[in-house]
Design a protein around this motif. Structure first.
Motif, PDB file in Angstrom:
ATOM      1  N   ARG A 128       4.311   2.403 -11.961  1.00  0.00           N
ATOM      2  CA  ARG A 128       5.145   1.202 -12.114  1.00  0.00           C
ATOM      3  C   ARG A 128       5.183   0.740 -13.572  1.00  0.00           C
ATOM      4  NH1 ARG A 128       7.595  -1.131  -7.778  1.00  0.00           N
ATOM      5  NH2 ARG A 128       6.819  -0.419  -5.776  1.00  0.00           N
ATOM      6  N   VAL A 184      -0.744   3.952  -9.071  1.00  0.00           N
ATOM      7  CA  VAL A 184       0.456   3.159  -8.794  1.00  0.00           C
ATOM      8  C   VAL A 184       0.822   2.314 -10.021  1.00  0.00           C
ATOM      9  CG1 VAL A 184       1.432   1.355  -7.340  1.00  0.00           C
ATOM     10  CG2 VAL A 184       0.062   3.154  -6.323  1.00  0.00           C
ATOM     11  N   ARG A 197       5.508   6.566   0.262  1.00  0.00           N
ATOM     12  CA  ARG A 197       5.256   5.501  -0.707  1.00  0.00           C
ATOM     13  C   ARG A 197       5.897   5.863  -2.054  1.00  0.00           C
ATOM     14  NH1 ARG A 197       1.725   1.319  -1.978  1.00  0.00           N
ATOM     15  NH2 ARG A 197       0.383   1.564  -0.196  1.00  0.00           N
ATOM     16  N   SER A 252       8.210  -3.505  -2.405  1.00  0.00           N
ATOM     17  CA  SER A 252       7.120  -2.581  -2.205  1.00  0.00           C
ATOM     18  C   SER A 252       6.961  -2.395  -0.712  1.00  0.00           C
ATOM     19  CB  SER A 252       5.859  -3.182  -2.788  1.00  0.00           C
ATOM     20  OG  SER A 252       5.147  -2.222  -3.473  1.00  0.00           O
ATOM     21  N   MET A 272       9.277   4.125  -4.313  1.00  0.00           N
ATOM     22  CA  MET A 272       8.997   3.485  -5.604  1.00  0.00           C
ATOM     23  C   MET A 272      10.068   3.855  -6.624  1.00  0.00           C
ATOM     24  SD  MET A 272       4.874   3.865  -5.774  1.00  0.00           S
ATOM     25  CE  MET A 272       4.746   3.368  -7.466  1.00  0.00           C
ATOM     26  N   MET A 279      -2.139  -1.911  -3.337  1.00  0.00           N
ATOM     27  CA  MET A 279      -1.279  -0.964  -4.055  1.00  0.00           C
ATOM     28  C   MET A 279       0.171  -1.451  -4.053  1.00  0.00           C
ATOM     29  SD  MET A 279      -2.993   2.571  -2.715  1.00  0.00           S
ATOM     30  CE  MET A 279      -1.850   3.807  -3.305  1.00  0.00           C
TER      31      MET A 279
END
Lengths: 279, 253
Positions: free
Chosen positions: A121, A117, B91, A96, B95, A162
């Motif tokens: 995920r 988030v 960000r 991350s 991911m 996060m």
């Protein structure tokens, strides 16, 4: 069942055979400017590794290559045993990133940021995970407020929270305390220590010497695109001539005074420094 | 894999939709200019314009709807640009999610926001006397063409959103789009325009789109112009999409 077992075995093997991060001969130029000129380092699992350097030394470039958002010109980089160039998807599932500038959504509330988030995920029960993190980062009271009303420290805490969703084995923190006031910096330090205590590998970049000194198990100094020193604090200290014993009146730093007067976590901090003074 | 991509895009679209619902002023700003044009042309200039249509507002509305979309998509460029600036884009890139999902979220949000703006503008037009004999099928066809046009222009807006150096740059690309309807059949018939201008006006994409929508709303036969209109929309969509994705790949590599 069988496939699941073999996946677990693969994970185990990778954990034994590869360090959390391995960087070899990394090079990157922007036009004619050579930012990285052959960077090598390893980060052991579960350790805090500080990449120390002044502005423009290539810290952020290194982190962005490891985070698969930038491609290297030469050299290799691996995270959790996966190569960033050939297995970017596996790499992204392993870490991350908390970038230099807080990557939070100002228009959403703190809670909504975390839930977003968690959904991305694919966390089974986002609500519970999010509540846990809000509590751990002292954001429960502010959870339903828009992030645009948060202070710098709160934003950074939310940013780190996060990054923790989904418990990635590796966390990159790119200058996590730049621009924060001393109190907020201590909060972030506390969070980083807790992370490492729970077994997460932390790669931290910083330009603050005392931050590296406080947090890191190993420190590498990045200068003009190369690692010019890499070791534990004790090892780095040995690079200099042996210490002389001198009697010096110990003046508190302004930071210690500030923290003592406002009476927050400051006492802890002062004790820390004093303890080291005796060593 | 695909279901994951859909779930991710849905989550990201939920985020950008909140940006719209929490700043209702962006929708009002979007509709302000087309409504001002509507008033100006109907009450100030309209009396002097001979269109052959029964009422000028009926003639004018299709063009105003095009202006609405052109003004609405500039917010997509703006929101995308702000994402790029704030670091949240990076960000998402770092991911384990399907990559173009971030762009699709902005595009789907643009469709929703523009739909709301279009409904508001049509509502205002009805208030000042717009009437249409068209049936449900014709209205659905109009909605379909407008959505296709919005989709095409939104992908066009993605490009400045990704590449702009400043907020102003991100929004400025839509100005020519807002004024392009003036050199078309949107506000006045093209017959009185001088030669070269008239040739441009009659063959630029907006004229076929505007004429098709006008015919549908007036419950008139659309003829072959609808195919020209659809071909323009599809063509702009494909080219803009390919350029946007290429720009995106260059940006994230």
């Amino acid at each position: 069942m069988f496939t699941k077992k073999s996946v677990v075995d693969d994970d185990e093997r990778r954990r034994r055979e590869h360090p959390a991060i391995r960087v070899r001969g990394l090079e990157k130029s922007y036009g004619k400017v050579e930012v990285l000129r052959g960077v090598d380092f390893d980060v052991a699992r579960g350790s805090i590794f500080a990449l120390l350097g002044s502005n423009g030394s290539g810290k952020t470039t290194t982190v962005r290559i490891l985070a698969t958002v930038l491609k290297a010109d030469a050299g290799t980089a691996g995270v959790n045993g996966f190569d960033v160039a050939t297995h970017p998807a596996d790499v992204r599932a392993s870490f991350s990133l908390t970038g230099q500038f807080t990557a939070v959504d100002d228009i959403l509330t703190g809670r909504e940021n975390l839930v977003l988030v968690a959904k991305l995920r694919r966390i089974k029960d986002p609500g519970t995970v999010v509540d846990g993190l809000l509590d751990r980062f002292s954001l429960t009271d502010a959870a339903t407020r828009k992030v645009s009303t948060y202070s710098g420290g709160m934003r950074r805490r939310l940013d780190i929270a996060m990054s923790l969703i989904g418990n990635p084995p590796v966390i990159f923190l790119d200058e996590p305390t730049t621009g924060l006031d001393p109190e907020a910096r201590i909060e972030v330090w506390q969070a980083v220590k807790e992370l490492a205590a729970n077994g997460t590998t932390v790669l931290l970049t910083t330009q603050y010497l005392n931050e590296a000194e406080h947090l890191a198990d190993r420190i590498a100094i990045l200068h003009q695109g190369r690692i010019i020193a890499n070791g534990t604090l004790a090892e780095l200290k040995r690079l200099l001539p042996p210490a002389k014993v001198e009697y010096v009146e110990k003046q508190p730093t302004l930071e210690e005074v500030f923290l003592a007067i406002i009476g927050d976590d400051g006492t802890n901090h002062t004790t820390d420094t004093t303890t080291r003074e005796h060593e | 894999m695909t279901t994951h991509a859909i779930a991710e895009t849905a989550a990201l679209t939920g985020r950008t939709l909140r940006h719209v619902t929490r700043s209702v002023d962006t929708i009002l700003t979007t509709t302000m200019m087309p409504i001002a044009f509507l008033m100006l042309f109907v009450y100030v200039l309209g009396g002097a314009i001979t269109t052959g249509a029964d009422s000028y507002v009926n003639y004018l509305l299709p063009g105003i709807l095009i202006v609405t979309i052109a003004s609405g998509i500039s917010y997509t460029a703006f929101r995308l640009f702000m994402d790029m600036q704030s670091g949240i884009f990076e960000r998402f890139q770092s991911m384990p999610i399907a990559r173009p999902g971030v762009l699709w979220a902005h595009v789907l949000t643009s469709l929703c926001a523009n739909l709301i703006s279009l409904v508001i503008v049509v509502g205002v037009a009805v208030l000042i006397g717009f009437r249409s004999p068209a049936g449900v099928a014709a209205w659905l066809a109009v909605a379909g063409i407008l959505l296709l046009f919005t989709l095409a222009l939104t992908w066009l807006a993605v490009i400045p959103g990704l590449t702009a150096k400043s907020v102003d740059g991100a929004a400025a690309f839509s100005y020519p789009l807002i004024f392009l309807p003036f050199i078309s059949s949107a506000f006045v018939p093209t017959d009185t325009m001088p030669g070269p201008l008239r040739a441009f006006a009659e063959n630029q994409p907006l004229t076929s789109i505007v004429n098709t929508i006008r015919a549908l709303l007036a419950d008139q036969p659309v003829g072959t112009e609808i195919w020209t209109a659809l071909a323009w929309c599809a063509g702009i969509l494909v080219v803009a999409y390919l350029f946007a994705i290429a720009t995106y790949r260059r940006k994230i590599s």
